[in-house]
Design an enzyme around this catalytic site. Structure first.
Site, PDB file in Angstrom:
ATOM      1  N   SER A  63       0.499  -1.104  -0.022  1.00 32.03           N
ATOM      2  CA  SER A  63      -0.062   0.715  -0.082  1.00 32.03           C
ATOM      3  C   SER A  63       0.805   0.812  -0.010  1.00 32.03           C
ATOM      4  O   SER A  63       1.922   1.402   0.296  1.00 32.03           O
ATOM      5  CB  SER A  63      -1.192   0.103   0.875  1.00 32.03           C
ATOM      6  OG  SER A  63      -1.458  -1.445   1.168  1.00 32.03           O
TER       7      SER A  63
HETATM    8  N1  SAM Z   1      -0.330  -4.277   4.035  1.00 31.82           N
HETATM    9  C1  SAM Z   1       0.041  -5.358   2.927  1.00 31.82           C
HETATM   10  C2  SAM Z   1       1.890  -4.670   2.751  1.00 31.82           C
HETATM   11  O1  SAM Z   1       1.990  -3.613   3.677  1.00 31.82           O
HETATM   12  O2  SAM Z   1       2.122  -5.161   1.779  1.00 31.82           O
HETATM   13  C3  SAM Z   1      -0.720  -5.174   1.990  1.00 31.82           C
HETATM   14  C4  SAM Z   1      -1.711  -5.950   1.536  1.00 31.82           C
HETATM   15  S1  SAM Z   1      -2.210  -6.156   0.090  1.00 31.82           S
HETATM   16  C5  SAM Z   1      -2.876  -4.295  -0.670  1.00 31.82           C
HETATM   17  C6  SAM Z   1      -3.557  -7.184  -0.011  1.00 31.82           C
HETATM   18  C7  SAM Z   1      -3.189  -8.212   0.609  1.00 31.82           C
HETATM   19  O3  SAM Z   1      -4.534  -9.433   1.182  1.00 31.82           O
HETATM   20  C8  SAM Z   1      -2.550  -9.595  -0.302  1.00 31.82           C
HETATM   21  O4  SAM Z   1      -1.289  -9.874  -0.018  1.00 31.82           O
HETATM   22  C9  SAM Z   1      -4.072 -10.488  -0.972  1.00 31.82           C
HETATM   23  O5  SAM Z   1      -3.704 -11.704  -1.611  1.00 31.82           O
HETATM   24  C10 SAM Z   1      -4.408 -10.719   0.994  1.00 31.82           C
HETATM   25  N2  SAM Z   1      -6.120 -10.802   0.696  1.00 31.82           N
HETATM   26  C11 SAM Z   1      -7.115 -10.761   0.071  1.00 31.82           C
HETATM   27  N3  SAM Z   1      -7.959 -11.628   0.631  1.00 31.82           N
HETATM   28  C12 SAM Z   1      -7.542 -11.834   1.808  1.00 31.82           C
HETATM   29  C13 SAM Z   1      -8.101 -13.183   2.019  1.00 31.82           C
HETATM   30  N4  SAM Z   1      -9.401 -13.442   2.745  1.00 31.82           N
HETATM   31  N5  SAM Z   1      -7.359 -13.371   3.884  1.00 31.82           N
HETATM   32  C14 SAM Z   1      -6.058 -13.085   3.681  1.00 31.82           C
HETATM   33  N6  SAM Z   1      -5.447 -12.383   2.931  1.00 31.82           N
HETATM   34  C15 SAM Z   1      -6.785 -11.817   2.225  1.00 31.82           C
END
Ligand code: SAM
Length: 219
Positions: A63
């Site tokens: 992000s």
């Molecule tokens: N906070 C992260 C960082 O600093 O890199 C960014 C996260 S990215 C925007 C969103 C993440 O949420 C992705 O890696 C995706 O695979 C994960 N995600 C999506 N749905 C999910 C779920 N139901 N449970 C766990 N992770 C999930």
């Protein structure tokens, strides 16, 4: 941690974060300390302190620094909390939480991202983090209740199980809306009754999908 990027990090915090109104000194200090470039693919390292999200593996993103700061400030951490993060991704936000809370539980649905994040967090000595691979829309019931929960992917609606896993007084920070844009919501649980919630809007945002049983379908 002094390194060749420290100057860029300090500038990022001043120009992108402090200048936009983030005041929590612990949040600002954590973002000045944690090497964001460690969480990014080698080819993008020189963009690590830019004012934008960046791609990571599997079509996911790390992000924008300002959004990380805004969401973290909304968690109101003092250092004594047990917190849950849904969407470990690169592990950068996880590291910020590990710096600011006592224990961090983080769930990622994509195993390769979870294991890469684990390695970086280990190298940086963040041993107060537990990462699990799975569908975070169920939360992490065995470890609940949490003082704060952060969801770092866009949800169609607030998963009720997450509210139930909050302490009374606990905060849930989550982007909610459509697949292309969302509103960043802060929900505070007011009493034992999980329907007794105070709701605030922190602004517009754009996250990748929260995919799972209580999120979007995987398509
Ligand atoms: N906070 C992260 C960082 O600093 O890199 C960014 C996260 S990215 C925007 C969103 C993440 O949420 C992705 O890696 C995706 O695979 C994960 N995600 C999506 N749905 C999910 C779920 N139901 N449970 C766990 N992770 C999930």
């Amino acid at each position: 941690m002094a390194d060749q990027y420290q100057k860029h990090r300090l500038k990022m915090v001043d120009a992108q974060i402090r200048a936009r109104g983030i005041k929590d000194r612990r949040v600002l200090a954590a973002m000045e300390k944690i090497p964001r470039h460690w969480f990014i693919d080698e080819g993008l390292v020189n963009q690590a302190y830019n004012d934008s999200p960046l791609p990571i593996d599997r079509q996911q993103t790390i992000s924008q620094p300002y959004i990380v700061a805004l969401m973290t400030e909304a968690m109101q951490l003092t250092g004594r909390e047990k917190v849950l993060e849904i969407g470990t991704g690169s592990g950068y936000q996880t590291a910020i939480l590990a710096e600011l809370a006592e224990r961090v539980f983080s769930i990622e649905r994509i195993a390769v991202l979870a294991s890469r994040a684990r390695k970086v967090l280990d190298v940086l000595n963040y041993y107060n983090v537990a990462i699990r691979v799975g569908d975070g829309t169920y939360g992490w019931r065995e470890e609940s209740p949490f003082a704060a929960i952060m969801v770092t992917a866009g949800a169609p609606r607030v998963p009720q199980l997450l509210i139930e896993q909050l302490d009374v007084g606990g905060r849930l920070v989550i982007p909610v809306g459509g697949r292309h844009s969302q509103v960043l919501m802060k929900l505070t649980r007011q009493s034992e009754d999980p329907a007794d919630i105070k709701q605030e809007e922190l602004g517009g945002c754009r996250f990748v999908d929260l995919i799972g049983e209580h999120g979007w379908d995987d398509k």
